[in-house]
Design a protein around this motif. Structure first.
Motif, PDB file in Angstrom:
ATOM      1  N   GLU A   4       0.831  -1.208   0.000  1.00 36.01           N
ATOM      2  CA  GLU A   4       0.000   0.000   0.000  1.00 36.01           C
ATOM      3  C   GLU A   4       0.863   1.254   0.000  1.00 36.01           C
ATOM      4  OE1 GLU A   4      -3.806   1.017   2.535  1.00 36.01           O
ATOM      5  OE2 GLU A   4      -2.000   1.309   3.752  1.00 36.01           O
ATOM      6  N   ARG A   5       0.416   2.247  -0.780  1.00 37.93           N
ATOM      7  CA  ARG A   5       0.998   3.594  -0.732  1.00 37.93           C
ATOM      8  C   ARG A   5      -0.071   4.540  -0.233  1.00 37.93           C
ATOM      9  NH1 ARG A   5       4.436   4.948  -6.151  1.00 37.93           N
ATOM     10  NH2 ARG A   5       4.159   7.035  -5.343  1.00 37.93           N
ATOM     11  N   ILE A   6       0.288   5.407   0.691  1.00 44.05           N
ATOM     12  CA  ILE A   6      -0.600   6.475   1.144  1.00 44.05           C
ATOM     13  C   ILE A   6      -0.064   7.760   0.538  1.00 44.05           C
ATOM     14  CG2 ILE A   6      -1.586   7.691   3.115  1.00 44.05           C
ATOM     15  CD1 ILE A   6      -0.960   5.160   4.787  1.00 44.05           C
ATOM     16  N   MET A   7      -0.902   8.409  -0.260  1.00 43.58           N
ATOM     17  CA  MET A   7      -0.472   9.566  -1.040  1.00 43.58           C
ATOM     18  C   MET A   7      -1.312  10.800  -0.711  1.00 43.58           C
ATOM     19  SD  MET A   7       1.982   8.340  -2.882  1.00 43.58           S
ATOM     20  CE  MET A   7       2.232   9.787  -3.915  1.00 43.58           C
ATOM     21  N   ALA A   8      -0.674  11.951  -0.787  1.00 46.94           N
ATOM     22  CA  ALA A   8      -1.354  13.236  -0.641  1.00 46.94           C
ATOM     23  C   ALA A   8      -1.000  14.093  -1.854  1.00 46.94           C
ATOM     24  CB  ALA A   8      -0.919  13.933   0.640  1.00 46.94           C
ATOM     25  N   LEU A   9      -1.986  14.804  -2.361  1.00 47.81           N
ATOM     26  CA  LEU A   9      -1.794  15.637  -3.547  1.00 47.81           C
ATOM     27  C   LEU A   9      -2.377  17.023  -3.330  1.00 47.81           C
ATOM     28  CD1 LEU A   9      -3.245  13.225  -6.286  1.00 47.81           C
ATOM     29  CD2 LEU A   9      -0.870  13.355  -5.527  1.00 47.81           C
ATOM     30  N   VAL A  41      -9.609  16.739   1.057  1.00 46.60           N
ATOM     31  CA  VAL A  41      -9.210  17.317   2.336  1.00 46.60           C
ATOM     32  C   VAL A  41      -9.544  18.804   2.345  1.00 46.60           C
ATOM     33  CG1 VAL A  41      -7.236  17.744   3.855  1.00 46.60           C
ATOM     34  CG2 VAL A  41      -7.350  15.626   2.522  1.00 46.60           C
ATOM     35  N   SER A  42     -10.268  19.231   3.360  1.00 52.65           N
ATOM     36  CA  SER A  42     -10.634  20.648   3.436  1.00 52.65           C
ATOM     37  C   SER A  42      -9.699  21.446   4.341  1.00 52.65           C
ATOM     38  CB  SER A  42     -12.073  20.802   3.927  1.00 52.65           C
ATOM     39  OG  SER A  42     -12.216  20.263   5.218  1.00 52.65           O
ATOM     40  N   LYS A  43      -9.046  20.766   5.295  1.00 55.42           N
ATOM     41  CA  LYS A  43      -8.166  21.479   6.213  1.00 55.42           C
ATOM     42  C   LYS A  43      -7.083  20.522   6.714  1.00 55.42           C
ATOM     43  CE  LYS A  43      -8.367  24.378  10.339  1.00 55.42           C
ATOM     44  NZ  LYS A  43      -9.253  24.939  11.361  1.00 55.42           N
ATOM     45  N   VAL A  44      -5.839  20.940   6.623  1.00 57.58           N
ATOM     46  CA  VAL A  44      -4.716  20.145   7.119  1.00 57.58           C
ATOM     47  C   VAL A  44      -4.289  20.754   8.450  1.00 57.58           C
ATOM     48  CG1 VAL A  44      -2.359  19.386   6.690  1.00 57.58           C
ATOM     49  CG2 VAL A  44      -3.983  19.563   4.781  1.00 57.58           C
ATOM     50  N   LEU A  45      -4.350  19.973   9.505  1.00 56.94           N
ATOM     51  CA  LEU A  45      -4.004  20.469  10.835  1.00 56.94           C
ATOM     52  C   LEU A  45      -2.517  20.362  11.130  1.00 56.94           C
ATOM     53  CD1 LEU A  45      -7.010  18.960  12.808  1.00 56.94           C
ATOM     54  CD2 LEU A  45      -6.771  21.275  11.883  1.00 56.94           C
ATOM     55  N   LYS A  46      -1.868  19.317  10.602  1.00 56.44           N
ATOM     56  CA  LYS A  46      -0.431  19.136  10.804  1.00 56.44           C
ATOM     57  C   LYS A  46       0.118  18.359   9.616  1.00 56.44           C
ATOM     58  CE  LYS A  46       3.043  17.370  13.909  1.00 56.44           C
ATOM     59  NZ  LYS A  46       3.382  16.888  15.227  1.00 56.44           N
ATOM     60  N   ALA A  47       1.281  18.761   9.147  1.00 56.17           N
ATOM     61  CA  ALA A  47       1.920  18.064   8.033  1.00 56.17           C
ATOM     62  C   ALA A  47       3.431  18.149   8.202  1.00 56.17           C
ATOM     63  CB  ALA A  47       1.504  18.680   6.707  1.00 56.17           C
ATOM     64  N   LYS A  48       4.114  17.095   7.752  1.00 56.33           N
ATOM     65  CA  LYS A  48       5.580  17.076   7.804  1.00 56.33           C
ATOM     66  C   LYS A  48       6.184  17.703   6.550  1.00 56.33           C
ATOM     67  CE  LYS A  48       6.221  13.071  10.746  1.00 56.33           C
ATOM     68  NZ  LYS A  48       6.901  11.783  10.883  1.00 56.33           N
ATOM     69  N   THR A  49       5.352  18.283   5.721  1.00 50.82           N
ATOM     70  CA  THR A  49       5.815  18.891   4.481  1.00 50.82           C
ATOM     71  C   THR A  49       5.193  20.272   4.333  1.00 50.82           C
ATOM     72  OG1 THR A  49       5.897  18.640   2.074  1.00 50.82           O
ATOM     73  CG2 THR A  49       3.951  17.799   3.167  1.00 50.82           C
ATOM     74  N   THR A  50       5.833  21.101   3.544  1.00 46.72           N
ATOM     75  CA  THR A  50       5.254  22.412   3.259  1.00 46.72           C
ATOM     76  C   THR A  50       4.406  22.379   1.986  1.00 46.72           C
ATOM     77  OG1 THR A  50       7.240  23.065   2.033  1.00 46.72           O
ATOM     78  CG2 THR A  50       7.134  23.644   4.391  1.00 46.72           C
ATOM     79  N   LYS A  51       4.396  21.218   1.319  1.00 50.87           N
ATOM     80  CA  LYS A  51       3.587  21.090   0.106  1.00 50.87           C
ATOM     81  C   LYS A  51       2.110  21.128   0.474  1.00 50.87           C
ATOM     82  CE  LYS A  51       6.868  18.076  -2.278  1.00 50.87           C
ATOM     83  NZ  LYS A  51       7.031  16.714  -2.826  1.00 50.87           N
ATOM     84  N   PRO A  52       1.302  21.868  -0.285  1.00 53.13           N
ATOM     85  CA  PRO A  52      -0.130  21.901  -0.003  1.00 53.13           C
ATOM     86  C   PRO A  52      -0.783  20.549  -0.293  1.00 53.13           C
ATOM     87  CG  PRO A  52       0.445  23.343  -1.857  1.00 53.13           C
ATOM     88  CD  PRO A  52       1.697  22.698  -1.397  1.00 53.13           C
ATOM     89  N   ILE A  53      -1.830  20.236   0.445  1.00 54.38           N
ATOM     90  CA  ILE A  53      -2.558  18.973   0.311  1.00 54.38           C
ATOM     91  C   ILE A  53      -4.057  19.262   0.273  1.00 54.38           C
ATOM     92  CG2 ILE A  53      -3.158  16.804   1.467  1.00 54.38           C
ATOM     93  CD1 ILE A  53      -0.369  16.957   2.824  1.00 54.38           C
ATOM     94  N   ALA A  90       1.231  19.404  -6.503  1.00 56.12           N
ATOM     95  CA  ALA A  90       2.164  18.876  -5.506  1.00 56.12           C
ATOM     96  C   ALA A  90       1.803  17.433  -5.173  1.00 56.12           C
ATOM     97  CB  ALA A  90       2.129  19.721  -4.236  1.00 56.12           C
ATOM     98  N   VAL A  91       2.848  16.619  -4.967  1.00 59.14           N
ATOM     99  CA  VAL A  91       2.682  15.201  -4.638  1.00 59.14           C
ATOM    100  C   VAL A  91       3.525  14.897  -3.403  1.00 59.14           C
ATOM    101  CG1 VAL A  91       3.034  12.829  -5.422  1.00 59.14           C
ATOM    102  CG2 VAL A  91       2.384  14.599  -7.079  1.00 59.14           C
ATOM    103  N   THR A  92       2.909  14.262  -2.412  1.00 63.09           N
ATOM    104  CA  THR A  92       3.613  13.848  -1.204  1.00 63.09           C
ATOM    105  C   THR A  92       3.303  12.378  -0.942  1.00 63.09           C
ATOM    106  OG1 THR A  92       3.390  16.057  -0.245  1.00 63.09           O
ATOM    107  CG2 THR A  92       3.898  14.258   1.272  1.00 63.09           C
TER     108      THR A  92
END
Length: 102
Positions: A4-9, A41-53, A90-92
């Protein structure tokens, strides 16, 4: 076990991204792959990246080798070039791992 890959875009063109999904899905299925979860996703509360999700999903394969073959497949790469690159800014990759089947 499956892989499995978990991806954020950050999707910037929803219509074009949907065309990407519509065109890549039959190719994904030929490799035994599928989407497990898919979120807008409507709101990101915490992320380890500065890329938008604004999109988060899981994509599952029978094995890591199968996943690598899918992402290198010429038919998939054609679809990616035509639709994905223009629709996603953006891809994370959040995680990639083996998981027990449920």
């Amino acid at each position: 076990m499956t892989f499995e890959r978990i991806m954020a875009l950050e999707v910037v063109d929803d219509d074009l991204y949907q065309q990407y999904r519509d065109n890549m899905l039959p190719i994904l299925h030929t490799f035994g792959g599928s989407f497990g979860y898919d979120f807008i996703v409507s709101k990101v509360l915490k992320a380890k990246t500065t890329k938008p999700i604004n999109r988060l999903f899981t994509i599952d394969f029978p094995s890591k080798d199968t996943m690598e073959k899918f992402f290198a497949d010429p038919a998939y790469l054609t679809v990616k070039d035509k639709y994905f690159k223009a629709s996603v800014n953006a891809v994370t990759m959040i995680s990639m791992h083996e998981k027990a089947e449920t």
